[in-house]
Design an enzyme around this catalytic site. Sequence first.
Site, PDB file in Angstrom:
ATOM      1  N   GLU A 177       0.823  -1.218   0.000  1.00 11.21           N
ATOM      2  CA  GLU A 177       0.000   0.000   0.000  1.00 11.21           C
ATOM      3  C   GLU A 177       0.856   1.267   0.000  1.00 11.21           C
ATOM      4  O   GLU A 177       1.233   1.765   1.058  1.00 11.21           O
ATOM      5  CB  GLU A 177      -0.928   0.015   1.222  1.00 11.21           C
ATOM      6  CG  GLU A 177      -1.817   1.262   1.257  1.00 11.21           C
ATOM      7  CD  GLU A 177      -2.715   1.361   2.485  1.00 11.21           C
ATOM      8  OE1 GLU A 177      -2.524   0.591   3.440  1.00 11.21           O
ATOM      9  OE2 GLU A 177      -3.600   2.226   2.480  1.00 11.21           O
ATOM     10  N   LYS A 219      -2.672  -2.260  -2.887  1.00 14.47           N
ATOM     11  CA  LYS A 219      -3.698  -1.371  -2.333  1.00 14.47           C
ATOM     12  C   LYS A 219      -3.326   0.035  -2.772  1.00 14.47           C
ATOM     13  O   LYS A 219      -2.328   0.598  -2.311  1.00 14.47           O
ATOM     14  CB  LYS A 219      -3.761  -1.491  -0.811  1.00 14.47           C
ATOM     15  CG  LYS A 219      -4.788  -0.551  -0.160  1.00 14.47           C
ATOM     16  CD  LYS A 219      -5.219  -1.045   1.207  1.00 14.47           C
ATOM     17  CE  LYS A 219      -6.061  -0.025   1.944  1.00 14.47           C
ATOM     18  NZ  LYS A 219      -6.756  -0.591   3.107  1.00 14.47           N
ATOM     19  N   ARG A 294     -12.546   4.057   6.451  1.00 15.93           N
ATOM     20  CA  ARG A 294     -13.559   5.081   6.714  1.00 15.93           C
ATOM     21  C   ARG A 294     -14.811   4.933   5.853  1.00 15.93           C
ATOM     22  O   ARG A 294     -15.931   5.017   6.362  1.00 15.93           O
ATOM     23  CB  ARG A 294     -12.945   6.480   6.532  1.00 15.93           C
ATOM     24  CG  ARG A 294     -12.089   6.888   7.689  1.00 15.93           C
ATOM     25  CD  ARG A 294     -11.180   8.040   7.340  1.00 15.93           C
ATOM     26  NE  ARG A 294     -10.108   7.647   6.446  1.00 15.93           N
ATOM     27  CZ  ARG A 294      -9.164   8.472   5.993  1.00 15.93           C
ATOM     28  NH1 ARG A 294      -9.186   9.749   6.339  1.00 15.93           N
ATOM     29  NH2 ARG A 294      -8.195   8.042   5.220  1.00 15.93           N
TER      30      ARG A 294
HETATM   31  P1  13P Z   1      -9.265   4.490   4.449  1.00 15.36           P
HETATM   32  O1  13P Z   1     -10.203   3.733   3.559  1.00 15.36           O
HETATM   33  O2  13P Z   1      -9.955   5.168   5.610  1.00 15.36           O
HETATM   34  O3  13P Z   1      -8.354   5.400   3.677  1.00 15.36           O
HETATM   35  O4  13P Z   1      -8.322   3.429   5.128  1.00 15.36           O
HETATM   36  C1  13P Z   1      -7.814   2.393   4.386  1.00 15.36           C
HETATM   37  C2  13P Z   1      -6.566   1.925   4.989  1.00 15.36           C
HETATM   38  O5  13P Z   1      -6.459   0.813   5.436  1.00 15.36           O
HETATM   39  C3  13P Z   1      -5.430   2.865   5.025  1.00 15.36           C
HETATM   40  O6  13P Z   1      -4.270   2.155   5.317  1.00 15.36           O
END
Ligand code: 13P
Length: 342
Positions: A177, A219, A294
């Site tokens: 990510e 991600k 979120r």
């Molecule tokens: P959000 O969808 O709130 O951005 O969080 C995803 C996530 O796991 C960030 O590392």
Amino acid sequence: MDKKLMAETAAAMVASGKGLLAADESSATVAKRFSGVHVENTEPNRRAYRDMLFTTPDIGNYISGVILFDETIRQASLAGPAFPKLLESQGILPGIKVDGGAKDMPAHPGEQVTEGLDGLRARLDEYFKLGARFAKWRAVINIGADIPSAGCIEANAHALARYSALCQEANIVPIVEPEVLIDGDHTIERCFEVTEATLRATFQACYTQRVSAEHMILKASMVVSGKGCSVQASEAQVAEMTVTALRRSVPAALPGVVFLSGGQSDEKSAAHLSAMNSTHRAQLPWPLTYSYSRALHQAALKAWSGKQENWKSAQAVFAHRARMCSLAAQGKYSPAEEKKAA
Ligand code: 13P
């Protein structure tokens, strides 16, 4: 390396109409989220909140895997089973966040590098025994006047690649990510440029570190206008530019790509994902789905607000958002769906 197991895990993570729930907020991040709804940040409250999410009826129809935090993977439902077992019983794969957080990078003002490689091999072995079949490591790339720097992109790409190689050695599918942050007043074109450069560097580092592309998941952050930019790109533009950035830089061999919501609204996170899957499906070598925190559960947190009597209504809110995301992953989301009952 058990390639068969990892291929099965990765395929299940991005199964049609399903995506991941990110419930791996560190206790410090939970403190921020809880304070917004006046809930005290205690271990029993964190457990109760996750319990509410994980026991939502039929959630396995929409959620293929849940990313847990170190504390959460060791906790149990009030009903008895350990959280990993509870998830498995609904056909949901347990996953684990293993990074140690983004820390200020020396000699690089305004930039961060993610730590956590020391001792990771032993931790991964333990997490596998606790039930984790995939892991997550988040790097953060800030956009500003003179950033990101080549040094920041390279350091984070290297750490992501080292982490991925260790995961695969432990038969755990790495989620890579590299999040390009939405904060700032930059244009969508600048976000595109930074996203493409970050993804190219990340996959080059993965190649150099001998990470198997067939056994990892990306991600990604969507290519969007900075939050403070006076011109906000249309949904169609976000979809088109995100797909273009991915197609230029992500190996077709990957089993799938999931997105973070990154501070976009619940509706925009669904609309953008849906537009990519409806308009651009023929151009995509990978399934595109969600791994939202979120945009999947902030509305449920508000509905729950720490009160036992709100448990069922909060679960209904969560199930609704999960269904919206599932539609988006199939390119079938529309704002009208928001008003329809499940
Ligand atoms: P959000 O969808 O709130 O951005 O969080 C995803 C996530 O796991 C960030 O590392």
